[in-house]
Write an enzyme that holds these catalytic residues in place. Structure first.
Site, short mmCIF file in Angstrom:
data_model
loop_
_atom_site.label_atom_id
_atom_site.label_comp_id
_atom_site.label_asym_id
_atom_site.label_seq_id
_atom_site.Cartn_x
_atom_site.Cartn_y
_atom_site.Cartn_z
N ASP A 1 0.72 -1.02 -0.03
CA ASP A 1 0.09 0.21 -0.12
C ASP A 1 0.87 1.24 -0.02
O ASP A 1 0.75 2.13 0.89
CB ASP A 1 -0.76 -0.06 1.37
CG ASP A 1 -2.02 1.24 1.13
OD1 ASP A 1 -2.36 1.52 -0.04
OD2 ASP A 1 -2.22 1.55 2.28
N GLU B 1 4.40 -8.27 6.60
CA GLU B 1 2.93 -8.68 6.43
C GLU B 1 3.04 -9.55 5.41
O GLU B 1 2.25 -9.35 4.27
CB GLU B 1 2.05 -7.68 6.35
CG GLU B 1 1.76 -6.78 7.35
CD GLU B 1 0.69 -5.59 7.16
OE1 GLU B 1 0.06 -5.57 6.02
OE2 GLU B 1 0.22 -4.91 8.26
N TYR C 1 -5.06 -3.47 13.30
CA TYR C 1 -5.95 -2.16 12.94
C TYR C 1 -7.37 -2.24 13.59
O TYR C 1 -8.34 -2.28 12.95
CB TYR C 1 -5.94 -1.77 11.50
CG TYR C 1 -4.57 -1.21 11.08
CD1 TYR C 1 -4.25 -0.02 11.06
CD2 TYR C 1 -3.53 -2.01 10.51
CE1 TYR C 1 -3.03 0.68 10.52
CE2 TYR C 1 -2.35 -1.70 10.32
CZ TYR C 1 -2.11 -0.25 10.23
OH TYR C 1 -0.87 0.07 9.79
N GLU D 1 2.54 -1.76 14.07
CA GLU D 1 1.67 -0.95 13.09
C GLU D 1 0.31 -0.66 14.04
O GLU D 1 -0.30 -1.63 14.47
CB GLU D 1 1.59 -1.30 11.92
CG GLU D 1 2.70 -0.83 10.76
CD GLU D 1 2.37 -1.50 9.51
OE1 GLU D 1 1.09 -1.55 9.13
OE2 GLU D 1 3.09 -1.93 8.67
#
Length: 659
Positions: free
Chosen positions: A219, A463, A516, A552
């Site tokens: 991303d 990831e 997240y 993160e």
């Protein structure tokens, strides 16, 4: 269609278990990294000169259907302007955002750069005693370089330096004009790092002829170009090729262990002097490999952990060698920080004291220049980091410029140094071709950054699909190889997999986990964070008994968008999410959580998509480095943590060290 980078085609991935075991043993043989020559940063010394080649280069994108006209017509054999239309292109910079041409913004394939350089006459007049090297800080992704029409180097990988000795080429050319031509290909395949794939759109009712797109599984925008400085530098023909330093130490004595590699002569002498910041010699040596004993050393401490963070000694290495009857001397000076790193089941120790990562994830990303190195931006970012009270960052998701790393060493900013292993999602990206390249990238990364005190841990991926069956062998191999290359640092990779399914986690020293909650999971529901985040930490620790970094977490916020009660994408929601995470961090950092790295330091560009409005907006600063409300929340927190954990009296404030 796009012309894939050489070596980027698909290959078989099946090997029997016995052959895989033999491959692993061969990869881990001692001295494998010795196959790589040294890659010391170019420096001006009494025996070396540099000539920087930044500025405007000639540029041409190959828009032929196969992207191969430049090779078919041999553009490298003549000035690029004679092959067709060229434009000015700044170096260093990404080429994507420089023009008003939308086709260049998303261009995939071969582009061509050229620079004509006048060499200093003394480099040629003293040619038998002058070695001339052409060095690129980085170019994304696959590079082929010619000098005066002669190919001198190829390199795969977009974030690490490469170089070529061009002495014989320029000495055989008339005059002092040197024409440097670079063919650069940004195509990503399942076996590049990062991986990608080309998708051909064959439906002629919907797409033009030869239409294709580059698919990626990460991303951030796939900027391309010559991103870091290009330099010419000189050495004598016998020269210091590499220096390796490690620093086992205590508060009262340090042993600076060193190894010096010399190329060009087998008959030479060495003189080593370690100087403190006042120029005083504190230790000397004269062997290619040995130890320098330093009494009462000034240790390298992280920012906010000591009143004098980032202390660097200077190791001056002098070499004298006899070559063809002539006495040659080479001099090189290496900054050295004396510090130790150790990991327990609950702590990360620097110089024997617990260290808590309160920092950020970043990107090399800015308006117009993309990923191109920009000194003004670099200095601004470090000022913001220190204003924030951040003591660390991860080089998400690729190695950053050497210039950035130099300032981390000097300022005491701790670094988790990550290779470009992002987007490893497809099964074919875990095959043997990908593995071999991944190992080579780790060799290049460690060769470049092995002597940096700021680098306390290597990260081999971000990831990946680490729950896939081949991921276990893949990461076992990469991590073992990394440890063999550098036993002095812990190794990790950053995971977002389920703790019970992750096949790579057993091999890391520190668990780094991304999550997240209330954003990608249960969007809008801040109330689920305490339960889900607590369960995340407890499950990982119960399973692996290793310290954990929240590598993160975050939420997008559009600057100036407000909502009370907090709603997604508002500055208030970003603040509220951070506070929910922080309440759990404060409980778990008393146990085994050793760090928190916000995603992200600043907004950054991504591919276009329905969930991205001019990029990713999870920054606590805008892309132009203006603070959002979340920046002040994080600043207050980080300075509070610093005062709680500092070995200094609690007089350190955000104002006493204000920049």
């Amino acid at each position: 269609m796009a012309a894939a980078a050489p070596g980027g085609s698909a290959a078989g991935t099946g090997l029997c278990p016995l052959l895989l075991l033999l491959l692993l043993l061969l990869l881990l043989l001692p001295g494998r990294a010795a196959a790589l020559p040294g890659m010391l940063p170019p420096r001006d010394t009494p025996s070396r000169e540099r000539k920087e080649l930044g500025g405007l280069w000639s540029f041409r994108a190959d828009s032929s259907p196969g992207r191969d006209a430049g090779f078919a017509q041999r553009w490298y054999r003549q000035p690029l302007r004679q092959t067709g239309p060229v434009i000015d292109m700044p170096v260093p910079a990404s080429f994507n955002d420089i023009t008003q041409d939308p086709s260049l913004e998303n261009y995939i394939g071969w582009v061509w750069y050229e620079k004509e350089v006048l060499l200093p006459p003394r480099w040629l007049q003293d040619s038998p005693n002058t070695r001339v090297v052409l060095r690129f800080g980085s170019a994304h992704y696959y590079s082929i370089v010619w000098v005066n029409g002669v190919q001198v180097v190829e390199h795969e990988g977009g974030h690490l330096p490469f170089e070529a000795d061009i002495s014989s080429v320029i000495q055989g050319s008339p005059g002092t004009l040197c024409r440097i031509t670079v063919a650069l290909n940004n195509t990503l395949t399942p076996h590049t790092l990062p991986p990608g794939s080309i998708q051909y759109m064959t439906d002629k009712t919907r797409y033009p002829k030869n239409y294709f797109v580059q698919n990626i599984r990460f991303d951030f925008f796939n900027y391309a170009g010559i991103h870091r400085p290009v330099v010419l530098y000189t050495t004598p023909p016998a020269y210091i090729d590499d220096i390796t330093v490690t620093t086992p130490s205590s508060e009262h004595v340090a042993m600076v262990q060193y190894k010096v590699s010399v190329v060009g002569s087998t008959v030479y002498s060495l003189s080593l002097s370690l100087r403190d910041q006042e120029g005083k010699v504190v230790a000397t040596g004269d062997e290619p490999e040995g130890e320098l004993k330093v009494l009462n050393p000034n240790l390298w401490w992280p920012y906010l952990m000591h009143e004098n963070p980032g202390y660097l000694y200077s190791l001056e290495v002098k070499m004298q060698a006899q070559v063809d009857g002539a006495l040659l001397e080479d001099v090189y000076t290496l900054p050295v920080g004396i510090r130790t790193v150790h990991v327990t089941s609950t702590q990360f120790l620097i110089n024997g004291r617990p260290f808590y990562f309160h920092g950020v994830n970043k990107h090399e990303d800015a308006d117009i220049r993309g990923k191109g190195l920009d000194w003004a931006l670099i200095v601004k970012d470090f000022n913001l980091l220190r204003w924030l009270g951040a003591n660390s960052f991860r080089t998400s998701h690729y190695p950053y410029a050497e210039e950035i790393m130099d300032l981390c060493d000097a300022y005491g900013i701790v670094v988790i140094d990550e290779c470009p292993g992002v987007g490893i999602k497809l099964p074919e990206s875990f095959g043997n071709k990908s593995l071999q390249h991944h190992l080579a990238v780790m060799e290049e990364l460690i060769r470049r950054d092995k002597n940096r005190p700021s680098v306390v841990m290597w990260s081999v991926a971000n990831e990946p699909a680490s729950e896939l069956p081949p991921a276990g062998f893949y990461f076992k191999t990469v991590i073992a190889h990394t440890k063999a290359l550098d036993p002095s640092r812990p190794v990790t990779f950053v995971t977002d997999a389920n703790y019970a399914l992750d096949r790579g986690a057993p091999y890391v020293d520190v668990i780094c986990v991304n999550s997240y909650f209330s954003w990608y999971h249960d969007p809008g529901h801040l109330e689920v964070i305490p339960l889900q985040l607590t369960a995340q930490f407890e499950n990982w620790y119960k399973t692996y008994q290793k310290p954990i970094i929240q590598s993160e977490y975050g939420a997008d916020s559009v600057p100036g968008l407000h909502s009370d009660p907090p709603l997604m994408f508002s500055e208030e929601y970003q603040k509220a999410m951070l506070k929910e995470y922080h309440s759990v961090f404060d409980k778990k950092r008393k146990e085994y959580v050793i760090g928190e790295l916000i995603w992200n330091f600043a907004d950054f560009m991504t591919n276009q998509g329905t969930t991205r409005v001019l990029g990713n907006k999870k920054g606590i600063f805008t892309r132009q480095r203006q603070p959002k409300a979340a920046a002040f929340v994080l600043r207050e927190r980080y300075w509070k943590i610093a005062n709680e954990s500092s070995c200094l009296p609690p007089v350190i404030t955000s104002h006493s060290l204000f920049l």
